[in-house]
Scaffold this motif. Structure first.
Motif, PDB file in Angstrom:
ATOM      1  N   LEU A 163      45.811 145.970 -99.580  1.00  8.78           N
ATOM      2  CA  LEU A 163      45.914 144.656-100.217  1.00  8.78           C
ATOM      3  C   LEU A 163      47.046 144.619-101.245  1.00  8.78           C
ATOM      4  O   LEU A 163      47.722 143.601-101.389  1.00  8.78           O
ATOM      5  CB  LEU A 163      44.583 144.299-100.893  1.00  8.78           C
ATOM      6  N   LEU A 164      47.243 145.739-101.947  1.00  8.97           N
ATOM      7  CA  LEU A 164      48.337 145.815-102.909  1.00  8.97           C
ATOM      8  C   LEU A 164      49.687 145.713-102.202  1.00  8.97           C
ATOM      9  O   LEU A 164      50.595 145.003-102.650  1.00  8.97           O
ATOM     10  CB  LEU A 164      48.247 147.125-103.699  1.00  8.97           C
ATOM     11  N   ALA A 165      49.791 146.410-101.059  1.00 11.92           N
ATOM     12  CA  ALA A 165      51.031 146.357-100.279  1.00 11.92           C
ATOM     13  C   ALA A 165      51.260 144.958 -99.716  1.00 11.92           C
ATOM     14  O   ALA A 165      52.392 144.459 -99.693  1.00 11.92           O
ATOM     15  CB  ALA A 165      50.974 147.378 -99.146  1.00 11.92           C
ATOM     16  N   GLN A 166      50.178 144.306 -99.279  1.00 11.76           N
ATOM     17  CA  GLN A 166      50.310 142.950 -98.755  1.00 11.76           C
ATOM     18  C   GLN A 166      50.713 141.973 -99.847  1.00 11.76           C
ATOM     19  O   GLN A 166      51.502 141.049 -99.610  1.00 11.76           O
ATOM     20  CB  GLN A 166      48.984 142.504 -98.128  1.00 11.76           C
TER      21      GLN A 166
ATOM     22  N   ALA B  62      54.342 142.309-100.475  1.00  5.84           N
ATOM     23  CA  ALA B  62      55.132 141.764 -99.369  1.00  5.84           C
ATOM     24  C   ALA B  62      54.855 140.286 -99.130  1.00  5.84           C
ATOM     25  O   ALA B  62      55.441 139.678 -98.230  1.00  5.84           O
ATOM     26  CB  ALA B  62      54.833 142.554 -98.085  1.00  5.84           C
ATOM     27  N   ALA B  63      53.943 139.703 -99.950  1.00  3.37           N
ATOM     28  CA  ALA B  63      53.557 138.295 -99.814  1.00  3.37           C
ATOM     29  C   ALA B  63      53.119 137.974 -98.393  1.00  3.37           C
ATOM     30  O   ALA B  63      53.482 136.947 -97.818  1.00  3.37           O
ATOM     31  CB  ALA B  63      54.719 137.388-100.225  1.00  3.37           C
ATOM     32  N   SER B  64      52.310 138.873 -97.802  1.00  2.00           N
ATOM     33  CA  SER B  64      51.880 138.705 -96.403  1.00  2.00           C
ATOM     34  C   SER B  64      50.384 138.461 -96.279  1.00  2.00           C
ATOM     35  O   SER B  64      49.805 138.664 -95.220  1.00  2.00           O
ATOM     36  CB  SER B  64      52.260 139.944 -95.589  1.00  2.00           C
ATOM     37  N   GLY B  65      49.743 138.046 -97.367  1.00  2.00           N
ATOM     38  CA  GLY B  65      48.313 137.752 -97.294  1.00  2.00           C
ATOM     39  C   GLY B  65      47.543 138.447 -98.395  1.00  2.00           C
ATOM     40  O   GLY B  65      47.989 139.457 -98.953  1.00  2.00           O
ATOM     41  N   SER B  66      46.365 137.900 -98.698  1.00  2.00           N
ATOM     42  CA  SER B  66      45.544 138.449 -99.781  1.00  2.00           C
ATOM     43  C   SER B  66      44.208 139.000 -99.292  1.00  2.00           C
ATOM     44  O   SER B  66      43.340 139.306-100.100  1.00  2.00           O
ATOM     45  CB  SER B  66      45.286 137.359-100.835  1.00  2.00           C
TER      46      SER B  66
END
Length: 251
Positions: A123-126, A129-133
């Motif tokens: 989730l931190l990586a997402q 990358a602004a690819s979802g929460s």
């Protein structure tokens, strides 16, 4: 067992997070729990789940494997087998295998600890990358499967020993006279998990500890991964329903 564990894990974890949040300054965000904290919370929840569910596991094991002497039962129902166990062992017989069961609390502790830790990292990586929460169902399933596989490989020898204790097959292998419906072990004790593992190691080698593990992994991984996947989806849906209800109430 898994749903009982999930209930106690959610209760213990939420209680712990609530206590930590109260100690933080107003407006501060709680950092992700450490791996050690996740494992400790998992072990506490596992111990509670074992205490409440092990009687069902003992009865189910006896139903599946039959009597230790091979004689048939006239009544193989849940309550008939429970009465048979009490006649042989006393009420404490329903908690046969509780010691290795408590050791095995590390299994769900590893499963949930690894899952929550990997989930927080993903989730931190997402977020960066602004690819979802939130996790996708497929990703939840994959992380859950990996977590449960790791936990099963680590703890399977004790799983095997626990089943042999509950079925009393270990007592029969030890040369003890196991008679159904008679008080058991007046002057002896049940064979312990360490003794079982030592005997298997001597007779079958290290591979004997993992005999039948493939079936256990298949069963455990599928059920646990599906549980994680459904848990994430239900949490997402519940949050959306609560948000929608709050908006409606403000109008």
């Amino acid at each position: 067992m898994q749903y009982a564990y999930f209930f106690f894990y959610s209760f213990v974890r939420n209680h712990y997070i609530t206590r930590l949040t109260r100690k933080l300054p107003a407006g501060s965000k709680l950092p992700p729990l450490s791996t050690a904290a996740e494992l400790l919370l998992g072990a506490i929840a596992g111990a509670l789940a074992q205490i409440f569910t092990i009687p069902v596991a003992v009865i189910a094991t006896r139903q599946q494997v039959g009597r230790a002497d091979g004689s048939p039962r006239n009544d193989d129902s849940f309550f008939a087998v429970a009465r048979e166990i009490i006649a042989e062992e006393g009420v404490a017989g329903l908690w046969l295998g509780i010691k290795p069961g408590l050791v095995l609390t590390v299994n769900p502790a590893i499963t949930y600890g690894v899952f929550e830790r990997v989930k927080s990292l993903v989730l931190l990586a997402q977020a960066k990358a602004a690819s979802g929460s939130k996790l996708s169902p497929l990703l939840s399933f994959a992380i859950g499967a990996i977590s449960k596989t790791l936990a099963t490989v680590v703890t399977y020898p004790y799983i095997m020993a626990k089943v042999r204790i509950q079925a009393r097959s270990a007592d029969a292998e030890d040369g003890q006279d196991v008679q159904p419906l008679e008080p058991h072990h007046k002057h002896t004790q049940h064979v312990g998990a360490i003794r079982i593992l030592s005997r298997v190691l001597q007779k079958e080698g290290f591979a004997g500890w993992y005999q039948g593990m493939q079936a256990q992994i298949t069963k455990a991984v599928i059920s646990q991964a599906l549980l994680f996947m459904s848990k994430e989806q239900f949490e997402h849906w519940a949050l959306e329903i609560m948000t929608m209800a709050a908006r409606i109430s403000t109008h």
